[in-house]
Design an enzyme around this catalytic site. Structure first.
Site, PDB file in Angstrom:
ATOM      1  N   LYS A 104       0.807  -1.163   0.144  1.00  9.21           N
ATOM      2  CA  LYS A 104      -0.022   0.234   0.220  1.00  9.21           C
ATOM      3  C   LYS A 104       0.774   1.327   0.066  1.00  9.21           C
ATOM      4  O   LYS A 104       0.428   2.346  -0.500  1.00  9.21           O
ATOM      5  CB  LYS A 104      -1.017  -0.230   1.072  1.00  9.21           C
ATOM      6  N   ALA A 135      -3.474 -12.815 -12.641  1.00  7.94           N
ATOM      7  CA  ALA A 135      -4.174 -11.371 -12.549  1.00  7.94           C
ATOM      8  C   ALA A 135      -5.024 -11.389 -11.342  1.00  7.94           C
ATOM      9  O   ALA A 135      -6.337 -10.971 -11.245  1.00  7.94           O
ATOM     10  CB  ALA A 135      -5.130 -11.307 -13.939  1.00  7.94           C
ATOM     11  N   GLY A 136      -4.452 -11.992 -10.356  1.00 10.04           N
ATOM     12  CA  GLY A 136      -5.033 -11.918  -9.078  1.00 10.04           C
ATOM     13  C   GLY A 136      -4.960 -10.630  -8.175  1.00 10.04           C
ATOM     14  O   GLY A 136      -4.507  -9.713  -8.812  1.00 10.04           O
ATOM     15  N   GLU A 156      -2.578 -14.530 -17.212  1.00  7.58           N
ATOM     16  CA  GLU A 156      -3.670 -15.207 -16.224  1.00  7.58           C
ATOM     17  C   GLU A 156      -4.190 -16.457 -16.870  1.00  7.58           C
ATOM     18  O   GLU A 156      -4.785 -16.582 -18.103  1.00  7.58           O
ATOM     19  CB  GLU A 156      -4.813 -14.052 -16.189  1.00  7.58           C
ATOM     20  N   VAL A 162       0.873 -20.936 -18.920  1.00  9.00           N
ATOM     21  CA  VAL A 162       2.551 -20.752 -18.717  1.00  9.00           C
ATOM     22  C   VAL A 162       3.124 -22.302 -18.707  1.00  9.00           C
ATOM     23  O   VAL A 162       2.880 -23.047 -17.859  1.00  9.00           O
ATOM     24  CB  VAL A 162       3.137 -20.183 -17.713  1.00  9.00           C
ATOM     25  N   GLY A 213      -1.240 -17.175  -6.356  1.00  9.30           N
ATOM     26  CA  GLY A 213      -1.646 -17.449  -5.223  1.00  9.30           C
ATOM     27  C   GLY A 213      -0.593 -17.977  -4.193  1.00  9.30           C
ATOM     28  O   GLY A 213       0.666 -17.890  -4.344  1.00  9.30           O
ATOM     29  N   HIS A 253     -23.524  15.660   2.531  1.00  9.38           N
ATOM     30  CA  HIS A 253     -23.157  16.386   1.126  1.00  9.38           C
ATOM     31  C   HIS A 253     -22.220  17.242   1.105  1.00  9.38           C
ATOM     32  O   HIS A 253     -22.127  18.081   1.935  1.00  9.38           O
ATOM     33  CB  HIS A 253     -24.433  16.719   0.609  1.00  9.38           C
TER      34      HIS A 253
HETATM   35  P1  FAD Z   1       1.427 -14.397   8.139  1.00  7.79           P
HETATM   36  O1  FAD Z   1       1.272 -12.900   8.114  1.00  7.79           O
HETATM   37  O2  FAD Z   1       2.049 -15.036   7.052  1.00  7.79           O
HETATM   38  O3  FAD Z   1       2.196 -14.137   9.610  1.00  7.79           O
HETATM   39  C1  FAD Z   1       2.517 -15.830   9.848  1.00  7.79           C
HETATM   40  C2  FAD Z   1       4.065 -15.418  10.775  1.00  7.79           C
HETATM   41  O4  FAD Z   1       4.174 -16.741  11.231  1.00  7.79           O
HETATM   42  C3  FAD Z   1       5.060 -15.128   9.985  1.00  7.79           C
HETATM   43  O5  FAD Z   1       5.652 -13.934  10.727  1.00  7.79           O
HETATM   44  C4  FAD Z   1       6.035 -16.408  10.080  1.00  7.79           C
HETATM   45  O6  FAD Z   1       7.469 -16.155  10.134  1.00  7.79           O
HETATM   46  C5  FAD Z   1       5.582 -16.818  11.476  1.00  7.79           C
HETATM   47  N1  FAD Z   1       5.716 -18.465  11.459  1.00  7.79           N
HETATM   48  C6  FAD Z   1       5.530 -19.414  10.547  1.00  7.79           C
HETATM   49  N2  FAD Z   1       5.943 -20.496  11.167  1.00  7.79           N
HETATM   50  C7  FAD Z   1       6.571 -20.490  12.214  1.00  7.79           C
HETATM   51  C8  FAD Z   1       7.048 -21.210  13.129  1.00  7.79           C
HETATM   52  N3  FAD Z   1       7.249 -22.607  12.997  1.00  7.79           N
HETATM   53  N4  FAD Z   1       7.709 -20.661  14.431  1.00  7.79           N
HETATM   54  C9  FAD Z   1       7.422 -19.204  14.459  1.00  7.79           C
HETATM   55  N5  FAD Z   1       6.969 -18.286  13.577  1.00  7.79           N
HETATM   56  C10 FAD Z   1       6.553 -18.930  12.595  1.00  7.79           C
HETATM   57  N6  FAD Z   1      -4.234  -8.939   2.892  1.00  7.79           N
HETATM   58  C11 FAD Z   1      -5.274  -8.003   3.332  1.00  7.79           C
HETATM   59  O7  FAD Z   1      -6.387  -8.361   3.945  1.00  7.79           O
HETATM   60  N7  FAD Z   1      -5.008  -6.586   2.739  1.00  7.79           N
HETATM   61  C12 FAD Z   1      -4.004  -6.381   1.872  1.00  7.79           C
HETATM   62  O8  FAD Z   1      -4.180  -5.239   1.235  1.00  7.79           O
HETATM   63  C13 FAD Z   1      -3.034  -7.634   1.578  1.00  7.79           C
HETATM   64  N8  FAD Z   1      -2.081  -7.300   0.724  1.00  7.79           N
HETATM   65  C14 FAD Z   1      -1.119  -8.102   0.556  1.00  7.79           C
HETATM   66  C15 FAD Z   1      -0.065  -7.847  -0.294  1.00  7.79           C
HETATM   67  C16 FAD Z   1       0.874  -8.594  -0.482  1.00  7.79           C
HETATM   68  C17 FAD Z   1       2.061  -8.537  -1.433  1.00  7.79           C
HETATM   69  C18 FAD Z   1       0.741 -10.145   0.036  1.00  7.79           C
HETATM   70  C19 FAD Z   1       1.823 -11.151  -0.188  1.00  7.79           C
HETATM   71  C20 FAD Z   1      -0.366 -10.421   0.703  1.00  7.79           C
HETATM   72  C21 FAD Z   1      -1.092  -9.409   1.081  1.00  7.79           C
HETATM   73  N9  FAD Z   1      -2.338  -9.772   2.023  1.00  7.79           N
HETATM   74  C22 FAD Z   1      -3.281  -8.648   2.215  1.00  7.79           C
HETATM   75  C23 FAD Z   1      -2.612 -10.768   2.663  1.00  7.79           C
HETATM   76  C24 FAD Z   1      -2.132 -10.885   4.011  1.00  7.79           C
HETATM   77  O9  FAD Z   1      -0.772 -10.368   4.178  1.00  7.79           O
HETATM   78  C25 FAD Z   1      -2.319 -12.258   4.661  1.00  7.79           C
HETATM   79  O10 FAD Z   1      -3.579 -12.678   4.672  1.00  7.79           O
HETATM   80  C26 FAD Z   1      -2.128 -11.954   6.260  1.00  7.79           C
HETATM   81  O11 FAD Z   1      -0.487 -11.657   6.488  1.00  7.79           O
HETATM   82  C27 FAD Z   1      -2.201 -13.782   7.115  1.00  7.79           C
HETATM   83  O12 FAD Z   1      -1.908 -13.140   8.093  1.00  7.79           O
HETATM   84  P2  FAD Z   1      -1.310 -14.385   8.974  1.00  7.79           P
HETATM   85  O13 FAD Z   1      -1.118 -13.808  10.659  1.00  7.79           O
HETATM   86  O14 FAD Z   1      -2.418 -15.456   8.876  1.00  7.79           O
HETATM   87  O15 FAD Z   1       0.038 -15.018   8.638  1.00  7.79           O
HETATM   88  P1  NAD Z   2      -5.068 -14.615  -5.939  1.00  2.00           P
HETATM   89  O1  NAD Z   2      -5.559 -16.249  -5.795  1.00  2.00           O
HETATM   90  O2  NAD Z   2      -5.604 -13.580  -5.745  1.00  2.00           O
HETATM   91  O3  NAD Z   2      -4.599 -14.717  -7.590  1.00  2.00           O
HETATM   92  C1  NAD Z   2      -3.907 -15.783  -8.303  1.00  2.00           C
HETATM   93  C2  NAD Z   2      -4.071 -15.819  -9.709  1.00  2.00           C
HETATM   94  O4  NAD Z   2      -3.172 -16.411 -10.572  1.00  2.00           O
HETATM   95  C3  NAD Z   2      -5.602 -16.161 -10.240  1.00  2.00           C
HETATM   96  O5  NAD Z   2      -6.182 -15.391 -10.833  1.00  2.00           O
HETATM   97  C4  NAD Z   2      -5.273 -17.505 -10.809  1.00  2.00           C
HETATM   98  O6  NAD Z   2      -6.281 -17.967 -11.847  1.00  2.00           O
HETATM   99  C5  NAD Z   2      -3.944 -17.178 -11.553  1.00  2.00           C
HETATM  100  N1  NAD Z   2      -3.012 -18.320 -11.640  1.00  2.00           N
HETATM  101  C6  NAD Z   2      -2.833 -19.562 -10.916  1.00  2.00           C
HETATM  102  N2  NAD Z   2      -1.804 -20.168 -11.508  1.00  2.00           N
HETATM  103  C7  NAD Z   2      -1.546 -19.640 -12.474  1.00  2.00           C
HETATM  104  C8  NAD Z   2      -0.582 -20.127 -13.651  1.00  2.00           C
HETATM  105  N3  NAD Z   2       0.094 -21.165 -13.793  1.00  2.00           N
HETATM  106  N4  NAD Z   2      -0.388 -19.169 -14.596  1.00  2.00           N
HETATM  107  C9  NAD Z   2      -1.208 -18.071 -14.703  1.00  2.00           C
HETATM  108  N5  NAD Z   2      -2.028 -17.625 -13.855  1.00  2.00           N
HETATM  109  C10 NAD Z   2      -2.155 -18.385 -12.706  1.00  2.00           C
HETATM  110  O7  NAD Z   2      -3.641 -14.892  -5.248  1.00  2.00           O
HETATM  111  P2  NAD Z   2      -2.645 -13.822  -5.275  1.00  2.00           P
HETATM  112  O8  NAD Z   2      -2.789 -12.552  -5.973  1.00  2.00           O
HETATM  113  O9  NAD Z   2      -1.154 -14.554  -5.440  1.00  2.00           O
HETATM  114  O10 NAD Z   2      -2.661 -13.512  -3.825  1.00  2.00           O
HETATM  115  C11 NAD Z   2      -2.728 -14.326  -2.483  1.00  2.00           C
HETATM  116  C12 NAD Z   2      -3.452 -13.989  -1.423  1.00  2.00           C
HETATM  117  O11 NAD Z   2      -3.233 -12.780  -1.000  1.00  2.00           O
HETATM  118  C13 NAD Z   2      -4.773 -13.886  -2.035  1.00  2.00           C
HETATM  119  O12 NAD Z   2      -5.582 -14.890  -1.286  1.00  2.00           O
HETATM  120  C14 NAD Z   2      -5.395 -12.725  -1.683  1.00  2.00           C
HETATM  121  O13 NAD Z   2      -6.583 -12.521  -0.851  1.00  2.00           O
HETATM  122  C15 NAD Z   2      -4.139 -12.030  -0.604  1.00  2.00           C
HETATM  123  N6  NAD Z   2      -3.951 -10.500  -0.932  1.00  2.00           N
HETATM  124  C16 NAD Z   2      -4.982  -9.725  -0.711  1.00  2.00           C
HETATM  125  C17 NAD Z   2      -4.657  -8.505  -1.089  1.00  2.00           C
HETATM  126  C18 NAD Z   2      -5.547  -7.356  -0.807  1.00  2.00           C
HETATM  127  O14 NAD Z   2      -6.585  -7.804   0.398  1.00  2.00           O
HETATM  128  N7  NAD Z   2      -5.851  -6.097  -1.253  1.00  2.00           N
HETATM  129  C19 NAD Z   2      -3.537  -7.984  -1.650  1.00  2.00           C
HETATM  130  C20 NAD Z   2      -2.506  -9.156  -2.092  1.00  2.00           C
HETATM  131  C21 NAD Z   2      -2.818 -10.206  -1.433  1.00  2.00           C
END
Ligand code: FAD
Ligand code: NAD
Length: 475
Positions: free
Chosen positions: A58, A189-190, A211, A245, A278, A451
């Site tokens: 963000k 394109a997720g 995608e 791919v 994903g 408004h």
């Molecule tokens: P995580 O955040 O993955 O945290 C798990 C923690 O556990 C990590 O620190 C890991 O190191 C630790 N851990 C794992 N195994 C062990 C172990 N054995 N011992 C000790 N520690 C351990 N979600 C949104 O809602 N809004 C968004 O805008 C958004 N943007 C995203 C953008 C990107 C690029 C990505 C990759 C994800 C995004 N997400 C977003 C998804 C969001 O980040 C996850 O849903 C969220 O972080 C999950 O929280 P969690 O606590 O379950 O796991």
């Molecule tokens: P996603 O599931 O949103 O999208 C993955 C996309 O990749 C899908 O459209 C799928 O059809 C496509 N795909 C899968 N395999 C493929 C292949 N071999 N070739 C081409 N396309 C393929 O997953 P993401 O974008 O990787 O995000 C992971 C998770 O993180 C999601 O569950 C999402 O909710 C979370 N996340 C959330 C936010 C947010 O809330 N703004 C931002 C980033 C990530």
């Protein structure tokens, strides 16, 4: 004698750290163990979300949207901003500084709440004992009456695209590029593909998004998806659907990504690839034999509706269990589990979880899509209000997209709200609250909205479900 706690939380991401804080608020002794290490080797709380996900993405989306607006919108305001240039190093420094502040904030919250933070890798042994290998290599053991697993998720690696973190990158790598790749291929394109594709496109990359599915944003309401596709195309995101791919070849410093689509074999040559196909649940080395915790066939920790795992007094929350991989979903599960452990009532409404994609325009929804209602045979009515008819959106030079409200034809209960347009991610909160309270469209029709605000579009969409919109022609 090993240290004994009421609650041990494994993982300090957005699911784990709120669990720990709420458990401490409930008067319990709490330890939270986290293994996160940054690319420079430093430890930090906050998990994926704060270190490599929600927050850094963000930060970059905000910075790059400003660049885009300066280039495309300022002129309409009469502001001459020719020659706007980007200092990527400063932009990245800002991103890193926001992350440091936020992760440091969790350490401070833990201290204030009395949560013991342990930096190291935890392994659940039988009998709710936990082996910890601290980041300095020291081994110890602790035990707890309750254990909450919040180990999160990691990016899915495709067999044909192994991460080398240099040319074939994951989303974390893509947040830390120190130069703009001239040509970029995003796989998927997720949500991540669209957000990070937008960041680098706005900074000048030629972006091709491959995608696999034939329809764009299959998880979203398809009216919203169609509007979004139009905007992304205009912004220069080259999204190719139905692209399977098959492999990559690195030659002369470029990556050739081979794929097939309905026209046959294709290839795109780029400088970097971001794989955003994903994420998968992470439980590697988390469970020792005899822990009693089982995984389902997709690798998620098996839990019941209340997040109880398959062994007594062991719970699991967040990305490592079923349900959408969203930070706010994990947070609510964690809070609920901490309350259940303390013997209090807790509730997570899985039907009312908002989703936001932080692109421009923003995309947000809560509840069911029109396609889902049709498939379920639910009789519904729809009200759409375009931001083109919103005075505030016009004033913001952001009059794109719409609010779409779906309500039950018989009871008028709101079943879904879908927004594409300015501040959609903020606006969806009103719809979420309304749905949590099982509001009807009439409830929102009778609620006064200030408004001129963007929120009036929600009011008008509610009115439109009964063809009683004031600021738009009812069709
Ligand atoms: P995580 O955040 O993955 O945290 C798990 C923690 O556990 C990590 O620190 C890991 O190191 C630790 N851990 C794992 N195994 C062990 C172990 N054995 N011992 C000790 N520690 C351990 N979600 C949104 O809602 N809004 C968004 O805008 C958004 N943007 C995203 C953008 C990107 C690029 C990505 C990759 C994800 C995004 N997400 C977003 C998804 C969001 O980040 C996850 O849903 C969220 O972080 C999950 O929280 P969690 O606590 O379950 O796991
Ligand atoms: P996603 O599931 O949103 O999208 C993955 C996309 O990749 C899908 O459209 C799928 O059809 C496509 N795909 C899968 N395999 C493929 C292949 N071999 N070739 C081409 N396309 C393929 O997953 P993401 O974008 O990787 O995000 C992971 C998770 O993180 C999601 O569950 C999402 O909710 C979370 N996340 C959330 C936010 C947010 O809330 N703004 C931002 C980033 C990530």
């Amino acid at each position: 004698m090993a240290d004994a706690y009421d609650v041990a939380v494994i993982g300090a991401g957005p699911a784990g750290y709120p669990t720990a804080i709420r458990a401490a608020q409930n008067g319990l002794t709490v330890v939270c163990i986290d293994a996160w290490k940054n690319h420079d080797g430093s430890a930090a709380l906050g998990g994926t979300c704060l270190n490599a996900g929600c927050i850094p993405s963000k930060a970059l989306l905000e910075s790059t949207e400003l660049v885009h607006r300066a280039q495309t919108e300022f002129a309409a305001h009469g502001i001459r901003a020719q020659g706007v240039t980007v200092d990527l190093a400063v932009m990245q420094k800002r991103r890193a500084s926001i992350v440091r502040t936020m992760t440091g904030g969790i350490a401070a919250l833990f201290k204030a709440a009395g949560v013991t933070a342990v930096y190291g890798r935890a392994r659940l042994l039988p009998g709710r004992r936990i082996e910890v290998v601290a980041n300095d290599g020291a081994r110890s053991e602790l035990s707890a009456r309750h254990v909450v697993l919040a180990s999160g998720s990691v990016p899915t690696e495709l067999p044909s695209l192994r991460f080398d973190h240099e040319r074939i990158c994951d989303s974390w790598d893509a947040l830390e590029f120190d130069a703009v790749p001239p040509r970029l291929c995003v796989i998927g394109a997720g949500v991540i593909g669209l957000e990070l594709g937008s960041v680098w496109r706005r900074l000048g990359s030629q972006v091709v998004v491959l995608e696999a599915l034939d329809n764009f944003l299959a998880i979203a309401d398809q009216q919203l998806a169609a509007e979004a596709a139009r905007h992304f195309k205009k912004q220069g995101l080259d999204i190719r659907l139905g692209a399977k791919v098959s492999g990559t070849r690195v030659a002369g410093g470029a990556v050739n990504v081979d794929y097939t689509d309905r026209k046959g074999a294709q290839c795109v040559a780029v400088d970097k690839v971001i794989v955003a196909a994903g994420r998968r649940p992470y439980a590697a080395d988390l469970l020792a034999p005899g822990s009693g915790v089982t995984l389902d066939e997709r690798g998620f920790i098996s839990v019941d509706a209340d997040c109880r795992a398959s062994a007594e007094n062991i719970w699991a929350v967040g990305d490592c269990v079923r349900g959408p991989m969203l930070a706010h979903k994990g947070k609510e599960e964690g809070i609920a589990v901490a309350d259940r452990i303390a013997g209090a009532y807790a509730h997570v409404n899985y039907d009312v979880i908002p989703s936001v994609i932080y692109t421009a325009p923003e995309i947000a929804w809560v509840g069911r899509t029109e396609e889902q209602l049709k498939a379920a045979g639910v009789q519904y009515k729809s009200g759409v209000f375009p931001f083109a008819a919103s005075g505030r959106a016009r004033a913001m030079e952001a009059a794109v997209g719409f609010v779409k409200m779906l309500a039950a034809r018989d009871t008028d209960t709101i079943l879904g709200v879908h927004i594409i347009g300015p501040m959609a991610g903020e606006l969806i909160a009103e719809a979420t609250l309304a749905m949590e309270f099982q509001a009807s469209a009439e409830d929102l029709q009778r609620t006064i909205h200030a408004h001129p605000t963007l929120a009036e579009a929600i009011h008008e969409a509610a009115l439109a479900t009964d063809k009683r919109a004031i600021d738009n022609i009812n069709r």
